[in-house]
Design a protein around this motif. Structure first.
Motif, PDB file in Angstrom:
ATOM      1  N   CYS A   1       8.282  -1.923  -8.790  1.00 37.95           N
ATOM      2  CA  CYS A   1       7.228  -1.076  -8.213  1.00 37.95           C
ATOM      3  C   CYS A   1       6.142  -0.743  -9.235  1.00 37.95           C
ATOM      4  O   CYS A   1       5.018  -0.412  -8.859  1.00 37.95           O
ATOM      5  CB  CYS A   1       7.841   0.226  -7.668  1.00 37.95           C
TER       6      CYS A   1
ATOM      7  N   GLU B   1       0.268   1.673  -1.297  1.00 39.96           N
ATOM      8  CA  GLU B   1       0.385   0.225  -1.239  1.00 39.96           C
ATOM      9  C   GLU B   1      -0.181  -0.328   0.070  1.00 39.96           C
ATOM     10  O   GLU B   1      -0.793  -1.404   0.077  1.00 39.96           O
ATOM     11  CB  GLU B   1       1.850  -0.178  -1.422  1.00 39.96           C
TER      12      GLU B   1
ATOM     13  N   ILE C   1      -0.786  -8.373  -4.853  1.00 39.51           N
ATOM     14  CA  ILE C   1      -0.115  -7.993  -3.610  1.00 39.51           C
ATOM     15  C   ILE C   1       0.686  -9.186  -3.107  1.00 39.51           C
ATOM     16  O   ILE C   1       0.130 -10.252  -2.839  1.00 39.51           O
ATOM     17  CB  ILE C   1      -1.127  -7.557  -2.536  1.00 39.51           C
TER      18      ILE C   1
ATOM     19  N   ASN D   1       8.322   1.189  -0.260  1.00 37.63           N
ATOM     20  CA  ASN D   1       6.864   1.071  -0.263  1.00 37.63           C
ATOM     21  C   ASN D   1       6.235   2.408   0.081  1.00 37.63           C
ATOM     22  O   ASN D   1       6.843   3.239   0.755  1.00 37.63           O
ATOM     23  CB  ASN D   1       6.398   0.011   0.727  1.00 37.63           C
TER      24      ASN D   1
ATOM     25  N   THR E   1       2.504  -4.816  -6.018  1.00 39.53           N
ATOM     26  CA  THR E   1       2.585  -4.277  -4.663  1.00 39.53           C
ATOM     27  C   THR E   1       3.366  -5.288  -3.839  1.00 39.53           C
ATOM     28  O   THR E   1       2.834  -6.329  -3.454  1.00 39.53           O
ATOM     29  CB  THR E   1       1.183  -4.054  -4.069  1.00 39.53           C
TER      30      THR E   1
END
Length: 369
Positions: free
Chosen positions: A15, A356, A321, A352, A19
């Motif tokens: 984390c 994000e 991402i 998440n 992302t």
């Protein structure tokens, strides 16, 4: 007790660096899973592979109980595999299907599962038939009930398809299948770790799953449940003798980690984040969300007008991402049937956060401009 998302993120090293919205592909492992795998590899390097396995024998044996607890099963009903696909092949291979019998599946069937079902039919002389979807996009229970007769040997269902947010009514399918006296096999590859699982409630004869996805275990781990009194109850005999003890301990740690959380809370968070992401993507000009179903989970599929899904994924990856692509060519019964191209797949997990989602939506908006 509400989830402590900050603590869960702190226990997830990835984390801090990415992302990660590719949990339907492979989730980020939490620290206890990482420690279990790396710790055992260190012992193998220090004292020897066989010796490290002997030292960890009780913990390795405990993997069966941990996975069984996740599924609402008993330890003797669980076999360990290296993938969901391997488990599916074992489950189907144990079935006694007569020539001319009918095998039913749904439009959400996973490509590897479809291949395995076709191989079963080729081997036994059975006939594969597809039960159509209802108006929501889930398997049509009324159509299934009409299709069930004494000629049906097997109903095979992918509970949560890989190509969208749909959650099929697996327990209702199990009820109808039990009443008809047919075998019932569930592909829970995208279900275990995402939503509550109880094989007794499902009424299935066999269920297959993987570790790497929502369960947050290492790649190369999977499992097979076979109901004790079913015809394939000796499935554990087909386990590979040579396998990674480190990965098995990682699977056990992931199962224990999931058991320590309230699955009702984690499922509620996954479903809520998924729905929030769908709404926000739908609001973007030039972006279309393609998920089916009345009950939907953490998988969100979408397309950007004028831009191939693979290009969108690459641009998102450049922004740090992680997403994936669902390929139409390997989604014969679903995407091809709907006339859809390759789709971008973003899949959220309970660790998440909203920041994000913000990052993803902003990046997709840039792609759509």
């Amino acid at each position: 007790m509400p989830l402590d998302v900050a603590a869960l993120r702190a226990e997830t090293p990835g984390c801090a660096t990415v992302t990660h919205l590719n949990n339907a592909g492979a989730s980020l492992a939490p620290q206890p899973v990482l420690d279990a795998v790396v710790g055992h590899l260190h012992r193998e390097a220090t004292i020897g592979g066989y010796e490290a396995a002997e030292e960890a024998a009780d913990r390795l044996a405990g993997t069966y109980a941990s996975v069984a607890a996740l599924l609402g099963a008993t330890a003797d009903e669980v076999a360990l595999t290296d993938s969901c696909t391997r488990g599916y092949q074992l489950a189907l291979g144990a079935l006694d299907v007569r020539p001319g019998a009918r095998v039913l599946t749904a439009r959400s069937e996973y490509p590897d599962g479809l291949d395995a079902l076709r191989a079963l039919c080729a081997r036994t002389g059975a006939r594969l038939e597809v039960v159509e979807d209802d108006a929501t996009g889930a398997v049509d229970l009324e159509a299934l009930e009409r299709s069930l007769d004494t000629d049906v040997a097997l109903v095979a269902l992918t509970w949560v398809p890989t190509s969208g947010g749909l959650v099929n009514p697996a327990a209702e399918v199990g009820r109808l299948t039990r009443e008809a006296g047919a075998a019932y096999v569930v592909d829970a590859c995208q279900a275990v770790g995402q939503l509550p699982v109880d094989v007794r409630e499902l009424g299935c004869d066999a269920l297959v799953g993987t570790g790497r996805k929502w369960l947050r275990a290492p790649r190369g781990t999977g499992f097979l449940f076979v109901r004790r009194d079913s015809s394939g109850s000796q499935a554990r005999d087909a386990e590979l003798w040579e396998r990674s003890a480190a990965l098995q301990l990682g699977l056990a740690a992931a199962a224990d980690y999931a058991l320590a959380l309230d699955v009702r809370e984690t499922w509620a968070r996954v479903a809520a984040l998924g729905e929030q992401l769908r709404i926000r993507l739908t609001e973007l000009p030039g972006v279309q969300v393609h998920d089916k179903g009345e009950v939907r989970g953490g998988i969100v599929t979408f397309s950007v007008t004028g831009l191939a899904a693979g290009e969108v994924r690459l641009r998102l990856r450049e922004d740090g991402i992680n997403t994936s692509v669902v390929h139409s060519a390997t989604s014969e019964l679903d995407l091809q049937h709907r006339g859809l191209p390759d789709l971008v797949r973003a899949s959220v997990h309970y660790y998440n956060d909203v920041d994000e989602l913000d990052r993803l939506v902003a990046a997709v908006a840039q792609c759509a401009n």
